[in-house]
Design an enzyme around this catalytic site. Structure first.
Site, PDB file in Angstrom:
ATOM      1  N   ARG A 189      -9.311   4.417  -3.444  1.00 23.30           N
ATOM      2  CA  ARG A 189      -8.769   4.142  -2.118  1.00 23.30           C
ATOM      3  C   ARG A 189      -7.599   5.092  -1.826  1.00 23.30           C
ATOM      4  NH1 ARG A 189      -9.488  -0.483   0.313  1.00 23.30           N
ATOM      5  NH2 ARG A 189     -10.055  -1.502  -1.656  1.00 23.30           N
ATOM      6  N   CYS A 215      -5.967  -4.533  -8.380  1.00 23.55           N
ATOM      7  CA  CYS A 215      -5.832  -3.267  -7.666  1.00 23.55           C
ATOM      8  C   CYS A 215      -4.614  -2.550  -8.234  1.00 23.55           C
ATOM      9  CB  CYS A 215      -5.657  -3.536  -6.176  1.00 23.55           C
ATOM     10  SG  CYS A 215      -5.442  -2.065  -5.136  1.00 23.55           S
ATOM     11  N   CYS A 275      11.314   5.539  -3.984  1.00 22.88           N
ATOM     12  CA  CYS A 275      11.195   4.406  -3.077  1.00 22.88           C
ATOM     13  C   CYS A 275      12.351   4.271  -2.097  1.00 22.88           C
ATOM     14  CB  CYS A 275      11.061   3.113  -3.883  1.00 22.88           C
ATOM     15  SG  CYS A 275      10.709   1.685  -2.845  1.00 22.88           S
ATOM     16  N   CYS A 283      15.819  -3.810  -2.951  1.00 24.28           N
ATOM     17  CA  CYS A 283      15.126  -3.972  -4.230  1.00 24.28           C
ATOM     18  C   CYS A 283      16.037  -3.539  -5.377  1.00 24.28           C
ATOM     19  CB  CYS A 283      13.840  -3.148  -4.247  1.00 24.28           C
ATOM     20  SG  CYS A 283      12.925  -3.301  -5.801  1.00 24.28           S
ATOM     21  N   CYS A 287      -5.050 -10.092  -0.149  1.00 23.90           N
ATOM     22  CA  CYS A 287      -4.460  -9.411  -1.301  1.00 23.90           C
ATOM     23  C   CYS A 287      -2.944  -9.620  -1.236  1.00 23.90           C
ATOM     24  CB  CYS A 287      -4.765  -7.914  -1.277  1.00 23.90           C
ATOM     25  SG  CYS A 287      -6.501  -7.498  -1.052  1.00 23.90           S
ATOM     26  N   CYS A 323      -3.245  -7.070   2.786  1.00 24.68           N
ATOM     27  CA  CYS A 323      -2.304  -7.293   1.687  1.00 24.68           C
ATOM     28  C   CYS A 323      -0.919  -7.657   2.211  1.00 24.68           C
ATOM     29  CB  CYS A 323      -2.217  -6.028   0.835  1.00 24.68           C
ATOM     30  SG  CYS A 323      -1.371  -6.275  -0.743  1.00 24.68           S
ATOM     31  N   CYS A 373      13.109   2.837  -8.801  1.00 21.67           N
ATOM     32  CA  CYS A 373      11.997   3.782  -8.643  1.00 21.67           C
ATOM     33  C   CYS A 373      12.454   4.952  -7.767  1.00 21.67           C
ATOM     34  CB  CYS A 373      10.797   3.093  -8.018  1.00 21.67           C
ATOM     35  SG  CYS A 373      10.220   1.659  -8.968  1.00 21.67           S
TER      36      CYS A 373
END
Length: 330
Positions: A276, A206, A77, A70, A146, A114, A74
């Site tokens: 959640r 979400c 991550c 990626c 999702c 998802c 972040c």
């Protein structure tokens, strides 16, 4: 507000049950509660949960459909190309593997599934078509589809909605104020705008984030109010699992009572939404894990996370049975 702390907490619960909203001043006061007063907040949050959400629990699961490499930085991550971690790296998986994962999740009690990919977005048209077919397979398996695919265009979101996508997930991660401490390659507003775009074309939204990255309780309150402003239906709360090789690999874990405190605050600010509990729940909460529902949660992710294993699904289902909670249909 006047009266004792317990009176103020219960008055706030009465207010939101009657259709009102918790204001930021009250939320900040409740964020600063001492250990002695937290149980009263948990009790109030539980009362709010039962009023708006009943005694059923929404269960979701995910598949890591594209991993690693990626471009974003972040700091938490494992999949960021900026850090040296042991996260697997592979392209978008085939549709059969997506369907297999969805059917396995359904057997574990999940009602939502998802498809998750790493990266800033989906640049390859073939990958987008593959994900659209995966969404169709998820629906055919009897689960609500999702997706978590990064920053998509409105046309891409519409394409996936036409394929049967019900809900788009895109975390704001933390408060607007704290966000620059966790990411520099995109902004808080970019993430919030994507949530608004999903909502604008009729997708369910979400969005939540990660707790325990060094933010304050005030940051958690700010994050909750941002989510209320975005009008999202589902709020996933994760707890940082420090990953070797990332800049946050030495961050001290969140204390279990602090985790429950945060859950209760989100329930009070977002009384009628799905709260959640997802990644890191077993590690952060330990023996207090079953108390997530008494603190206001009404959903969780079952099975494994993106790059780490989750609690045993059978244990999760036994926990619900012991607590007298049922699984909510999708």
């Amino acid at each position: 507000m006047i009266g004792s702390c317990n009176d103020r907490i219960n008055a706030a619960a009465d207010k939101v049950i009657a259709g009102g909203q918790l204001d930021r001043g009250d939320a900040l006061e409740f964020a600063a509660l001492s250990n002695a007063d937290r149980n009263e907040l948990f009790s109030a949050a539980n009362r709010v949960r039962e009023h708006f959400r009943g005694r059923s629990v929404d269960i979701c699961s995910i598949v890591n459909a594209k991993s690693g490499a990626c471009s974003e930085d972040c700091r938490f991550c494992a999949q960021s190309s900026h850090y040296a971690t042991d996260a697997p790296v592979y392209p978008v998986i085939d549709v059969d593997r997506m369907e297999e994962a969805a059917r396995g999740a359904g057997k574990n009690g999940a009602r939502r599934f998802c498809i998750v990919t790493s990266g800033r977005g989906i640049d390859d048209a073939a990958d987008l078509r593959n994900i659209a077919r995966g969404i169709e397979r998820v629906s055919a398996a009897g689960l609500s589809p999702c997706a978590t695919l990064g920053t998509l265009t409105l046309d891409q979101l519409r394409y996936l909605k036409d394929a049967g996508l019900h809900r788009y997930h895109h975390n704001i991660e933390t408060s607007r104020e704290f966000f620059p401490n966790i990411c520099t390659t995109h902004t808080f507003d970019e993430r919030a705008d994507l949530v608004r775009h999903a909502r604008s074309i009729g997708l369910s939204a979400c969005s939540g984030g990660i707790l325990g990255m060094g933010e304050t309780m005030e940051d958690r309150v700010s994050m909750a109010f941002s989510l209320r402003d975005l009008d999202v239906e589902s709020i996933p709360l994760n707890f940082l699992m420090p990953i070797t090789g990332t800049p946050m690999d030495k961050v001290a874990p969140l204390a279990p009572l602090d985790a429950l405190h945060a859950i209760a605050l989100f329930r009070m600010v977002l009384p009628d939404r799905e709260i959640r509990i997802c990644g890191g729940r077993g590690t952060a909460l330990g023996d207090l894990h079953p108390r997530i529902f008494q603190a206001g949660a009404d959903g969780f992710m079952i099975g494994n996370y993106l790059t780490r294993t989750g609690p045993d699904p059978e244990s999760d289902l036994q926990m619900l049975k012991h607590l007298g909670l049922s699984i909510r249909p999708a």
